[in-house]
Write a protein that holds these residues in place. Structure first.
Motif, mmCIF file in Angstrom:
data_model
loop_
_atom_site.group_PDB
_atom_site.id
_atom_site.type_symbol
_atom_site.label_atom_id
_atom_site.label_comp_id
_atom_site.label_asym_id
_atom_site.label_seq_id
_atom_site.Cartn_x
_atom_site.Cartn_y
_atom_site.Cartn_z
ATOM 1 N N ALA A 57 81.828 36.332 60.717
ATOM 2 C CA ALA A 57 82.224 37.611 61.297
ATOM 3 C C ALA A 57 82.828 38.511 60.229
ATOM 4 O O ALA A 57 83.255 38.048 59.168
ATOM 5 N N ASP A 58 82.838 39.799 60.520
ATOM 6 C CA ASP A 58 83.445 40.797 59.646
ATOM 7 C C ASP A 58 84.591 41.472 60.377
ATOM 8 O O ASP A 58 84.472 41.820 61.554
ATOM 9 N N THR A 59 85.690 41.676 59.676
ATOM 10 C CA THR A 59 86.774 42.501 60.190
ATOM 11 C C THR A 59 87.137 43.506 59.104
ATOM 12 O O THR A 59 86.857 43.293 57.922
ATOM 13 N N TYR A 60 87.764 44.576 59.508
ATOM 14 C CA TYR A 60 88.046 45.676 58.579
ATOM 15 C C TYR A 60 89.539 45.923 58.465
ATOM 16 O O TYR A 60 90.285 45.805 59.435
ATOM 17 N N GLY A 61 89.965 46.243 57.241
ATOM 18 C CA GLY A 61 91.364 46.524 56.979
ATOM 19 C C GLY A 61 91.499 47.525 55.854
ATOM 20 O O GLY A 61 90.521 48.152 55.420
ATOM 21 N N LEU A 62 92.716 47.675 55.351
ATOM 22 C CA LEU A 62 93.020 48.621 54.284
ATOM 23 C C LEU A 62 93.325 47.856 52.998
ATOM 24 O O LEU A 62 94.223 47.005 52.974
ATOM 25 N N TYR A 63 92.572 48.140 51.959
ATOM 26 C CA TYR A 63 92.839 47.594 50.626
ATOM 27 C C TYR A 63 93.692 48.607 49.865
ATOM 28 O O TYR A 63 93.457 49.809 49.950
ATOM 29 N N TYR A 64 94.670 48.118 49.109
ATOM 30 C CA TYR A 64 95.495 49.042 48.328
ATOM 31 C C TYR A 64 95.767 48.481 46.934
ATOM 32 O O TYR A 64 95.994 47.281 46.754
ATOM 33 N N ASN A 65 95.710 49.375 45.952
ATOM 34 C CA ASN A 65 95.941 49.048 44.548
ATOM 35 C C ASN A 65 97.449 49.100 44.292
ATOM 36 O O ASN A 65 98.063 50.157 44.365
ATOM 37 N N LYS A 66 98.061 47.955 44.015
ATOM 38 C CA LYS A 66 99.514 47.888 43.889
ATOM 39 C C LYS A 66 100.028 48.735 42.726
ATOM 40 O O LYS A 66 101.104 49.350 42.819
ATOM 41 N N LYS A 67 99.284 48.787 41.633
ATOM 42 C CA LYS A 67 99.713 49.599 40.484
ATOM 43 C C LYS A 67 99.727 51.080 40.849
ATOM 44 O O LYS A 67 100.698 51.797 40.569
ATOM 45 N N LEU A 68 98.662 51.533 41.521
ATOM 46 C CA LEU A 68 98.585 52.941 41.893
ATOM 47 C C LEU A 68 99.557 53.289 43.017
ATOM 48 O O LEU A 68 99.980 54.446 43.137
ATOM 49 N N MET A 69 99.929 52.326 43.821
ATOM 50 C CA MET A 69 100.857 52.577 44.938
ATOM 51 C C MET A 69 102.286 52.817 44.444
ATOM 52 O O MET A 69 103.106 53.390 45.157
ATOM 53 N N LYS A 70 102.594 52.353 43.242
ATOM 54 C CA LYS A 70 103.904 52.594 42.622
ATOM 55 C C LYS A 70 105.058 52.170 43.528
ATOM 56 O O LYS A 70 106.053 52.894 43.699
ATOM 57 N N GLY A 71 104.927 50.994 44.103
ATOM 58 C CA GLY A 71 105.997 50.452 44.931
ATOM 59 C C GLY A 71 105.972 50.873 46.384
ATOM 60 O O GLY A 71 106.756 50.372 47.196
ATOM 61 N N GLN A 72 105.091 51.800 46.743
ATOM 62 C CA GLN A 72 104.979 52.244 48.139
ATOM 63 C C GLN A 72 104.342 51.144 48.995
ATOM 64 O O GLN A 72 103.446 50.445 48.551
ATOM 65 N N GLN A 73 104.808 51.025 50.221
ATOM 66 C CA GLN A 73 104.238 50.057 51.156
ATOM 67 C C GLN A 73 102.994 50.649 51.820
ATOM 68 O O GLN A 73 102.883 51.869 51.966
ATOM 69 N N PRO A 74 102.048 49.816 52.224
ATOM 70 C CA PRO A 74 100.846 50.351 52.887
ATOM 71 C C PRO A 74 101.214 51.085 54.169
ATOM 72 O O PRO A 74 102.120 50.658 54.896
ATOM 73 N N ASN A 122 83.731 35.707 54.301
ATOM 74 C CA ASN A 122 83.582 36.233 55.651
ATOM 75 C C ASN A 122 84.449 35.388 56.581
ATOM 76 O O ASN A 122 84.807 34.256 56.260
ATOM 77 N N VAL A 123 84.769 35.925 57.733
ATOM 78 C CA VAL A 123 85.621 35.230 58.688
ATOM 79 C C VAL A 123 84.790 34.217 59.479
ATOM 80 O O VAL A 123 83.714 34.564 59.986
ATOM 81 N N PRO A 124 85.232 32.976 59.592
ATOM 82 C CA PRO A 124 84.493 32.001 60.400
ATOM 83 C C PRO A 124 84.366 32.479 61.836
ATOM 84 O O PRO A 124 85.280 33.107 62.377
ATOM 85 N N SER A 125 83.255 32.166 62.461
ATOM 86 C CA SER A 125 82.962 32.723 63.779
ATOM 87 C C SER A 125 83.152 31.742 64.927
ATOM 88 O O SER A 125 82.851 32.072 66.074
#
Length: 440
Positions: free
Chosen positions: A152-169, A357-360
């Motif tokens: 299965a597929d699920t969707y989320g938010l990927y974030y670059n920790k260096k570019l986020m500069k300490g900001q939380q998602p 992938n997520v096991p189904s």
């Protein structure tokens, strides 16, 4: 791995639907292939990446150990239109895999894939207890289960920790918009160098099928007609996207977006540090490990509408489906392969660990052998969230999605300025199409 259904496949499906609806042969009664009847079966799938192909080789080797009298001839890089053409031409493979659940309703209604309920009954397999509820639902249509889920597929938010500069998602759309503006880097002339987030519906996985869940949007009414124009959630989402697009400047954002490399390659802009946050599926973890192993990143659920904070943690769920095409020459052996790839815990865990992938199945999700690093755990949690959803099965699923996305592009580009009229037109087109196909 989720891949979008090509337009040519949609056209092919329409042709097959028009020619074959209601003509499915029931085939022989379900039995098991045996060592007394050695056989070679054709298996078509769409995987192409080296890591994916290696994972399939390992999994099929396990199948060969269990069923030494069945030889599997696998063909890679197969798309839906090729499967459809083979069915039309009377020369289908024994087993075929599709990356999309969008066409399950058509596959089942038109008999492109055979009904697997007799095999499940004979094998005493209960989908309601083996699969999570959403998966059990999206692999059937009007009581016919013509495909089985294979990961299965699920969707989320990927974030670059260096570019986020300490900001939380971000957890809300307002937070996402604010953070996007803080993290975006431009040249003196306004040219975008790094985008905090690309809001365009044309950006890779930003299609409405994935973003609609952020606002809890509804696609259809109970009778199958379009609910898009009457559901204020769609209007809210599209206004949010356009406001952020306008902040960038549509032309500048499009120039930046069109500079990106192929989504499925090592040149993906998130992996290159050109985008701080991106919507993507769980498979991106494996691609980052292979192509950008030094990238310091994190994953989080998708942000949600500000007035729907309780829904944070939910996401869109879909997946790969597999079945036995109409006219398959070796149906009993084909079923053994389908059953192995969709119900065998070791096989599913092997594939999940390799291609992420997520096991189904529920047993595979609980397996101690399943790798559960923090970035992958995010997607397991989204998968388990009761507010996560999928697109309801619909005979015009692909058409409906394309119609809405075309409207979104017209809106965010500024070519259309009356959103109410635009969404009313989406409803009109979808409902007219439904009238044409409902009895087909």
């Amino acid at each position: 791995m989720k891949r979008l259904l090509a337009i040519s496949a949609v056209a092919g499906l329409a042709l097959v639907t028009g020619c074959t609806a209601g003509t499915e042969s029931p085939g022989p009664a379900p039995t098991s292939a045996t060592a007394d009847d050695p056989v070679t079966i054709e298996f078509w799938h769409g995987f192409t990446a080296d890591s994916e192909l290696k994972a399939f080789e390992d999994t099929l080797a396990g199948f060969k150990q269990k069923f030494p009298w069945i030889t599997v001839k696998a063909t890679k890089a197969i798309q839906d239109d090729q499967i459809l053409q083979a069915v039309r031409g009377g020369n289908p493979p024994d087993v075929a895999l599709s990356f999309t659940t969008d066409s399950v309703a058509q596959f089942c209604k038109a008999g492109i894939f055979q009904d697997l309920n007799p095999y499940l009954t004979a094998g005493k397999i209960d989908p309601a207890t083996l699969f999570p509820k959403v998966i059990a639902e999206y692999t059937q249509y009007e009581g016919k289960r013509c495909v089985m889920p294979m990961l299965a597929d699920t969707y989320g938010l990927y974030y670059n920790k260096k570019l986020m500069k300490g900001q939380q998602p971000p957890k809300t759309l307002s937070e996402l918009a604010d953070l996007t503006k803080k993290l975006t880097v431009r040249d003196a002339d306004g040219t975008i160098k790094v985008a905090g987030f690309v809001p365009s519906s044309q950006m890779y996985e930003n299609a409405p099928i994935h973003t609609g869940v952020m606002v809890g949007a509804t696609w259809t009414n109970p009778d199958g007609t379009s609910a898009i124009g009457s559901d204020p959630a769609w209007k809210s989402l599209m206004k949010w996207q356009k406001d952020l697009t306008d902040w960038f400047g549509y032309d500048k954002l499009e120039k930046f977006r069109k500079s990106f490399g192929d989504e499925w390659s090592a040149d993906n802009p998130f992996q290159k540090g050109k985008v701080a946050m991106a919507i993507d599926g769980e498979w991106r973890n494996a691609m980052i490990a292979a192509d950008a192993p030094d990238l310091d990143y994190g994953t989080a659920p998708l942000p949600v509408a500000d007035d729907q904070a309780a829904r944070y943690g939910a996401g869109f769920i879909a997946g790969t489906v597999i079945g036995i095409p109409r006219g398959a020459k070796h149906q009993e052996a084909a079923w053994e392969l389908v059953k192995y790839l969709t119900t065998d815990t070791d096989a599913l865990v092997t594939l999940s660990n390799a291609i992420r992938n997520v096991p189904s199945t529920l047993p595979a999700l609980r397996s101690p052998d399943l790798k559960k690093d923090p970035n992958f755990q995010t997607f397991l949690d989204v998968f388990a969230n009761p507010n996560s959803s999928t697109l309801p099965a619909h005979i015009n699923s692909v058409f409906n999605q394309q119609t809405l996305q075309e409207a979104q592009i017209a809106w965010e580009s500024g070519r259309k300025t009356d959103l109410d009229a635009l969404l009313a037109d989406v409803d009109k087109k979808i409902n007219e199409k439904l009238k044409l196909t409902a009895g087909g």
